[in-house]
Design an enzyme around this catalytic site. Structure first.
Site, PDB file in Angstrom:
ATOM      1  N   GLU A   1      12.076   8.252   1.451  1.00  0.00           N
ATOM      2  CA  GLU A   1      11.168   7.379   2.199  1.00  0.00           C
ATOM      3  C   GLU A   1      11.818   6.817   3.458  1.00  0.00           C
ATOM      4  OE1 GLU A   1       9.734   3.850   0.185  1.00  0.00           O
ATOM      5  OE2 GLU A   1       8.365   3.444   1.841  1.00  0.00           O
TER       6      GLU A   1
ATOM      7  N   ILE B   1      13.650   2.407  -3.658  1.00  0.00           N
ATOM      8  CA  ILE B   1      13.094   1.224  -4.355  1.00  0.00           C
ATOM      9  C   ILE B   1      11.576   1.322  -4.221  1.00  0.00           C
ATOM     10  CG2 ILE B   1      12.966  -1.287  -4.548  1.00  0.00           C
ATOM     11  CD1 ILE B   1      15.594  -1.539  -3.064  1.00  0.00           C
TER      12      ILE B   1
HETATM   13  C1  IPD Z   1       4.720   0.519  -2.618  1.00  0.00           C
HETATM   14  C2  IPD Z   1       4.508   0.298  -4.095  1.00  0.00           C
HETATM   15  C3  IPD Z   1       3.220  -0.455  -4.336  1.00  0.00           C
HETATM   16  C4  IPD Z   1       2.050   0.284  -3.774  1.00  0.00           C
HETATM   17  C5  IPD Z   1       2.269   0.563  -2.307  1.00  0.00           C
HETATM   18  C6  IPD Z   1       3.576   1.317  -2.102  1.00  0.00           C
HETATM   19  P1  IPD Z   1       7.224   0.565  -1.643  1.00  0.00           P
HETATM   20  O1  IPD Z   1       5.929   1.226  -2.377  1.00  0.00           O
HETATM   21  O2  IPD Z   1       4.455   1.507  -4.794  1.00  0.00           O
HETATM   22  O3  IPD Z   1       2.965  -0.585  -5.711  1.00  0.00           O
HETATM   23  O4  IPD Z   1       0.893  -0.479  -3.953  1.00  0.00           O
HETATM   24  O5  IPD Z   1       1.178   1.326  -1.850  1.00  0.00           O
HETATM   25  O6  IPD Z   1       3.780   1.592  -0.741  1.00  0.00           O
HETATM   26  O7  IPD Z   1       6.833   0.298  -0.222  1.00  0.00           O
HETATM   27  O8  IPD Z   1       7.597  -0.642  -2.376  1.00  0.00           O
HETATM   28  O9  IPD Z   1       8.216   1.681  -1.758  1.00  0.00           O
HETATM   29 CA    CA Z   2       6.982   3.376  -2.741  1.00  0.00          CA
HETATM   30 CA    CA Z   3      10.265   2.283  -1.243  1.00  0.00          CA
END
Ligand code: IPD
Ligand code: CA
Ligand code: CA
Length: 285
Positions: free
Chosen positions: A78, A107
């Site tokens: 990511e 994370i």
């Molecule tokens: C997020 C988490 C969250 C979801 C968001 C994601 P991140 O990832 O998975 O539960 O609702 O759409 O982007 O940004 O914490 O890696």
């Molecule tokens: Ca995520």
């Molecule tokens: Ca993340």
């Protein structure tokens, strides 16, 4: 004697799955030691889209560990993909075509991590020519590691996982999330909550898509949907769900692929009803 060629997913006696488990555990332990403690907090695509130096450090650690064992494998993390849509498209094309591609969210649940809310995960998947063959989601707060291998089932704490048995929405506990970057996705998800709230037993939104998927696999949730996710949120979780007997599609019931951003995952038994309600209320993209 068993020939090396008969053992799937083994290179130099180190299986892909074992490396994924060790890597997730190591990164997770470090992340947990930093819960709520970080020096730099930045916003990416929106005020909801957060990144800390711990996200970046964990991704670097994971990349280095994976490349120690498999230097020739590709890597999609990511924090290494640019925010522009061209970088994203290029990364997905690469993932579909690569011989072996690790897909990593260091994370998943950064907002929780930032607030010291102990519900976040490390998500590591391995795709072979666009098909996910290993999925590991690690929850450092509970020291729970969810593991799936294509065709070999999925496990948590050494126990084989099985999705839950509910056959109706009225008996179901489902989850969703609030997408961080696309307003359009956020609005559609809100519409879905409106459509489902009175029809299900209850809804949870705990802030880690990968853990929501792992919980569907473990039978702790009957289903999960969210609009506007990314491959690193989903790749490992999808294999956990399917290897536990569940079903994963897009919002229109089409099969999962790495390109999918709008997900509907369930124990299978409620899937059609779940999808129909969202579609009837115009809560799909
Ligand atoms: C997020 C988490 C969250 C979801 C968001 C994601 P991140 O990832 O998975 O539960 O609702 O759409 O982007 O940004 O914490 O890696
Ligand atoms: Ca995520
Ligand atoms: Ca993340």
């Amino acid at each position: 004697m068993v020939q090396q060629s008969e053992i799937p997913y083994v290179i130099g006696n180190k299986s892909f799955t074992a490396v994924a488990i060790n890597t997730a555990a190591k990164a997770g332990e470090w992340i947990k030691s930093k819960l709520g403690e970080f020096n730099s907090l930045n916003r990416k695509s929106s005020h909801r889209d957060l990144v800390t130096e711990i996200d970046k450090g964990a991704e670097a650690m994971i990349r280095n560990l994976l490349h120690t064992y498999f230097p020739e494998h590709s890597f999609l993390g990511e924090e290494s993909v640019g925010q522009e849509s061209e970088s994203f498209e290029k990364a997905i094309r690469g993932a579909m075509e690569a011989e072996y591609m690790w897909i990593v969210d260091p994370i998943d649940g950064t907002t929780n991590f930032v607030h010291g809310f102990p519900f976040y995960s490390v998500s590591i998947a391995l795709a072979h020519k666009g098909e996910v063959i290993v999925g590991v989601v690690y929850d450092p707060s509970r020291d729970e590691i969810f593991v799936a291998e294509k065709g070999k089932g999925a496990y948590v704490g050494g126990q084989k996982m099985r999705v839950s048995a509910e056959s109706k929405l009225t008996e179901s506990l489902i989850a969703t999330g609030f997408p961080v970057s696309r307003q359009e996705a956020y609005d559609v998800n809100m519409k879905g909550i409106g459509a489902l709230a009175s029809r299900v037993r209850n809804i949870r939104t705990t802030g880690s898509a990968a853990l929501h998927m792992a919980y569907v696999a473990a039978g702790r949730l009957s289903g999960f949907w969210e609009v506007g996710l990314n491959p690193w949120d989903l790749a490992a979780g999808v294999l956990l769900v399917t290897e536990s007997g569940g079903r994963v599609t897009d919002m229109n019931g089409e099969p999962y692929s790495l390109k999918l951003r709008n997900v509907l995952a369930s124990n299978g038994a409620i899937h059609d009803e779940f999808q129909r309600v969202l579609e009837d209320e115009g809560a799909v993209l």
